[in-house]
Design a protein around this motif. Sequence first.
Motif, PDB file in Angstrom:
ATOM      1  N   ARG A  75       0.855  -1.193   0.000  1.00 24.08           N
ATOM      2  CA  ARG A  75       0.000   0.000   0.000  1.00 24.08           C
ATOM      3  C   ARG A  75       0.890   1.242   0.000  1.00 24.08           C
ATOM      4  O   ARG A  75       1.754   1.386   0.864  1.00 24.08           O
ATOM      5  CB  ARG A  75      -0.893   0.018   1.237  1.00 24.08           C
ATOM      6  N   VAL A  76       0.650   2.131  -0.947  1.00 23.93           N
ATOM      7  CA  VAL A  76       1.461   3.338  -1.032  1.00 23.93           C
ATOM      8  C   VAL A  76       0.565   4.565  -0.942  1.00 23.93           C
ATOM      9  O   VAL A  76      -0.419   4.689  -1.675  1.00 23.93           O
ATOM     10  CB  VAL A  76       2.306   3.366  -2.325  1.00 23.93           C
ATOM     11  N   GLY A  77       0.902   5.472  -0.036  1.00 23.34           N
ATOM     12  CA  GLY A  77       0.256   6.775   0.027  1.00 23.34           C
ATOM     13  C   GLY A  77       1.002   7.708  -0.895  1.00 23.34           C
ATOM     14  O   GLY A  77       2.203   7.913  -0.747  1.00 23.34           O
ATOM     15  N   SER A  78       0.313   8.257  -1.869  1.00 18.60           N
ATOM     16  CA  SER A  78       0.982   8.993  -2.940  1.00 18.60           C
ATOM     17  C   SER A  78       0.416  10.405  -3.061  1.00 18.60           C
ATOM     18  O   SER A  78      -0.789  10.585  -3.222  1.00 18.60           O
ATOM     19  CB  SER A  78       0.797   8.241  -4.267  1.00 18.60           C
ATOM     20  N   SER A  79       1.302  11.392  -2.972  1.00 20.29           N
ATOM     21  CA  SER A  79       0.915  12.779  -3.207  1.00 20.29           C
ATOM     22  C   SER A  79       1.032  13.048  -4.699  1.00 20.29           C
ATOM     23  O   SER A  79       2.125  13.098  -5.245  1.00 20.29           O
ATOM     24  CB  SER A  79       1.822  13.724  -2.414  1.00 20.29           C
ATOM     25  N   VAL A  80      -0.112  13.188  -5.357  1.00 29.11           N
ATOM     26  CA  VAL A  80      -0.144  13.399  -6.805  1.00 29.11           C
ATOM     27  C   VAL A  80      -0.599  14.831  -7.031  1.00 29.11           C
ATOM     28  O   VAL A  80      -1.793  15.106  -7.130  1.00 29.11           O
ATOM     29  CB  VAL A  80      -1.081  12.394  -7.498  1.00 29.11           C
ATOM     30  N   ALA A 104       8.473   4.309  -8.560  1.00 36.82           N
ATOM     31  CA  ALA A 104       7.761   3.394  -7.666  1.00 36.82           C
ATOM     32  C   ALA A 104       7.288   2.152  -8.411  1.00 36.82           C
ATOM     33  O   ALA A 104       7.397   1.019  -7.906  1.00 36.82           O
ATOM     34  CB  ALA A 104       6.579   4.104  -7.006  1.00 36.82           C
ATOM     35  N   ASP A 105       6.757   2.332  -9.617  1.00 31.83           N
ATOM     36  CA  ASP A 105       6.285   1.193 -10.403  1.00 31.83           C
ATOM     37  C   ASP A 105       7.443   0.278 -10.797  1.00 31.83           C
ATOM     38  O   ASP A 105       7.307  -0.955 -10.789  1.00 31.83           O
ATOM     39  CB  ASP A 105       5.564   1.675 -11.661  1.00 31.83           C
ATOM     40  N   ALA A 106       8.586   0.867 -11.138  1.00 30.94           N
ATOM     41  CA  ALA A 106       9.749   0.059 -11.506  1.00 30.94           C
ATOM     42  C   ALA A 106      10.262  -0.738 -10.316  1.00 30.94           C
ATOM     43  O   ALA A 106      10.624  -1.917 -10.445  1.00 30.94           O
ATOM     44  CB  ALA A 106      10.851   0.961 -12.068  1.00 30.94           C
ATOM     45  N   PHE A 136       4.371   2.407   2.506  1.00 33.73           N
ATOM     46  CA  PHE A 136       5.378   3.425   2.207  1.00 33.73           C
ATOM     47  C   PHE A 136       4.692   4.611   1.556  1.00 33.73           C
ATOM     48  O   PHE A 136       3.512   4.549   1.189  1.00 33.73           O
ATOM     49  CB  PHE A 136       6.509   2.874   1.330  1.00 33.73           C
ATOM     50  N   GLY A 137       5.421   5.701   1.437  1.00 31.48           N
ATOM     51  CA  GLY A 137       4.852   6.907   0.861  1.00 31.48           C
ATOM     52  C   GLY A 137       5.758   7.516  -0.189  1.00 31.48           C
ATOM     53  O   GLY A 137       6.980   7.347  -0.163  1.00 31.48           O
ATOM     54  N   THR A 138       5.140   8.219  -1.153  1.00 30.32           N
ATOM     55  CA  THR A 138       5.884   8.998  -2.140  1.00 30.32           C
ATOM     56  C   THR A 138       5.273  10.392  -2.206  1.00 30.32           C
ATOM     57  O   THR A 138       4.071  10.559  -2.050  1.00 30.32           O
ATOM     58  CB  THR A 138       5.838   8.364  -3.543  1.00 30.32           C
ATOM     59  N   GLY A 139       6.130  11.376  -2.454  1.00 32.30           N
ATOM     60  CA  GLY A 139       5.639  12.744  -2.526  1.00 32.30           C
ATOM     61  C   GLY A 139       6.774  13.746  -2.532  1.00 32.30           C
ATOM     62  O   GLY A 139       6.612  14.858  -2.043  1.00 32.30           O
ATOM     63  N   ASN A 140       7.920  13.346  -3.058  1.00 35.23           N
ATOM     64  CA  ASN A 140       9.104  14.208  -3.057  1.00 35.23           C
ATOM     65  C   ASN A 140       9.487  14.589  -1.626  1.00 35.23           C
ATOM     66  O   ASN A 140       9.773  15.755  -1.320  1.00 35.23           O
ATOM     67  CB  ASN A 140       8.877  15.464  -3.901  1.00 35.23           C
ATOM     68  N   PHE A 141       9.490  13.604  -0.746  1.00 34.11           N
ATOM     69  CA  PHE A 141       9.805  13.843   0.663  1.00 34.11           C
ATOM     70  C   PHE A 141      11.312  13.961   0.858  1.00 34.11           C
ATOM     71  O   PHE A 141      12.068  13.020   0.636  1.00 34.11           O
ATOM     72  CB  PHE A 141       9.259  12.709   1.537  1.00 34.11           C
ATOM     73  N   GLY A 142      11.751  15.135   1.292  1.00 36.21           N
ATOM     74  CA  GLY A 142      13.159  15.364   1.546  1.00 36.21           C
ATOM     75  C   GLY A 142      13.605  14.770   2.862  1.00 36.21           C
ATOM     76  O   GLY A 142      12.852  14.738   3.845  1.00 36.21           O
ATOM     77  N   GLY A 267      13.396  10.586  -0.845  1.00 34.57           N
ATOM     78  CA  GLY A 267      13.260   9.143  -0.809  1.00 34.57           C
ATOM     79  C   GLY A 267      11.859   8.632  -0.564  1.00 34.57           C
ATOM     80  O   GLY A 267      10.943   9.390  -0.235  1.00 34.57           O
ATOM     81  N   PHE A 268      11.705   7.328  -0.761  1.00 38.18           N
ATOM     82  CA  PHE A 268      10.509   6.643  -0.293  1.00 38.18           C
ATOM     83  C   PHE A 268      10.512   6.743   1.235  1.00 38.18           C
ATOM     84  O   PHE A 268      11.566   6.625   1.867  1.00 38.18           O
ATOM     85  CB  PHE A 268      10.528   5.168  -0.700  1.00 38.18           C
ATOM     86  N   THR A 269       9.347   6.928   1.825  1.00 41.40           N
ATOM     87  CA  THR A 269       9.248   7.061   3.272  1.00 41.40           C
ATOM     88  C   THR A 269       8.547   5.850   3.879  1.00 41.40           C
ATOM     89  O   THR A 269       7.636   5.289   3.275  1.00 41.40           O
ATOM     90  CB  THR A 269       8.480   8.331   3.652  1.00 41.40           C
ATOM     91  N   PHE A 270       8.995   5.470   5.080  1.00 40.23           N
ATOM     92  CA  PHE A 270       8.466   4.312   5.792  1.00 40.23           C
ATOM     93  C   PHE A 270       8.369   4.653   7.279  1.00 40.23           C
ATOM     94  O   PHE A 270       9.081   5.529   7.773  1.00 40.23           O
ATOM     95  CB  PHE A 270       9.409   3.108   5.653  1.00 40.23           C
ATOM     96  N   LYS A 271       7.537   3.940   7.990  1.00 43.40           N
ATOM     97  CA  LYS A 271       7.543   4.105   9.438  1.00 43.40           C
ATOM     98  C   LYS A 271       8.881   3.619   9.981  1.00 43.40           C
ATOM     99  O   LYS A 271       9.550   2.781   9.361  1.00 43.40           O
ATOM    100  CB  LYS A 271       6.394   3.341  10.080  1.00 43.40           C
ATOM    101  N   LYS A 272       9.280   4.153  11.105  1.00 43.24           N
ATOM    102  CA  LYS A 272      10.577   3.820  11.680  1.00 43.24           C
ATOM    103  C   LYS A 272      10.673   2.323  11.958  1.00 43.24           C
ATOM    104  O   LYS A 272       9.762   1.718  12.521  1.00 43.24           O
ATOM    105  CB  LYS A 272      10.803   4.600  12.976  1.00 43.24           C
TER     106      LYS A 272
END
Length: 318
Positions: A75-80, A104-106, A136-142, A267-272
Amino acid sequence: MKPPALRGSLRPALAAALAPLLLLTACGSGDPDHITAAGAQNSPAPTDDPVADVRKVDSIAALLPADVRKSGTLRVGSSVATPPAAYYPNGSDKRPEGQDIDIADAVARVLGVELERQDASFETILPALRSGKYDFGTGNFGVTTERLKTLDFVTYINDGQGFAVKEGDTSFGKKVTDLVQLCGRTVGIGAGTTFEATLDANKGVCEKAGKKPYDVKVYSENGATVTALQQGRIDVIMSTINGLRYQASQPAAHTTFLGEFHRLDVGFTFKKGSPLTDAFQAAVNELIKDGTYARILEKWGTSASAIEASRVNPPEHT
């Protein structure tokens, strides 16, 4: 073996409310900060597909937890919200496109899993990771020191912070290199971003310089920020380097990019403590090695942000 297909995106009501095809789109009711600038369209997405030939790598897939290998989904939370990272060039009822989507798809193909992508506003994804809503999450998270306290990162690009002004505005010079240049001006930023944290942490610079403080206006959508700039309600936008470069390349946006201010790994983000980070890091490095990564960045015009190798939880750039 045919690579797994991406499952249909799960789009909540918020995503449905976003008007498609508009670079300068915002939504809201009765709020003067939420006005649509009609006619400002995104460029069509590039048609090449560097992800199509990516196949599962068994040795990397074996790094996934057993329960993930069994379910075959993540499951990915994605900021589009912002091209070229992730946006809807063909409307919110169609598939999202962008650099983050392709990477992410690759990665999912290398790992042999399907993605259940759920659109979410940028500022909600990180708390949702901690609660276990997403894998995990995507959204250009620095990657920042503060975020590393509660989250894990697997890097896939080097982007960062920059500034843009309305086309024709020369009052900031050619580049913002010091936040003192913002004193007495109004800055537009996105909610929950590193830009908000940077400006808040340095709000005393103007007083020290004997100048009026800068004012910060926070917007939940990129389109609302650009509209505010066009209408003179803010003087400058602080956002991602690649996003502002793309934006300035769109004639309808009427913005000028003022250069890089501060680089950040993204990067991809994950819980600690997530058990997924080793597999994701190996998958990104596989894509770098086989050339897929370079082709994705070339497709989206972000080759200048390429990294040589993915890292887990690198320190913030200083």
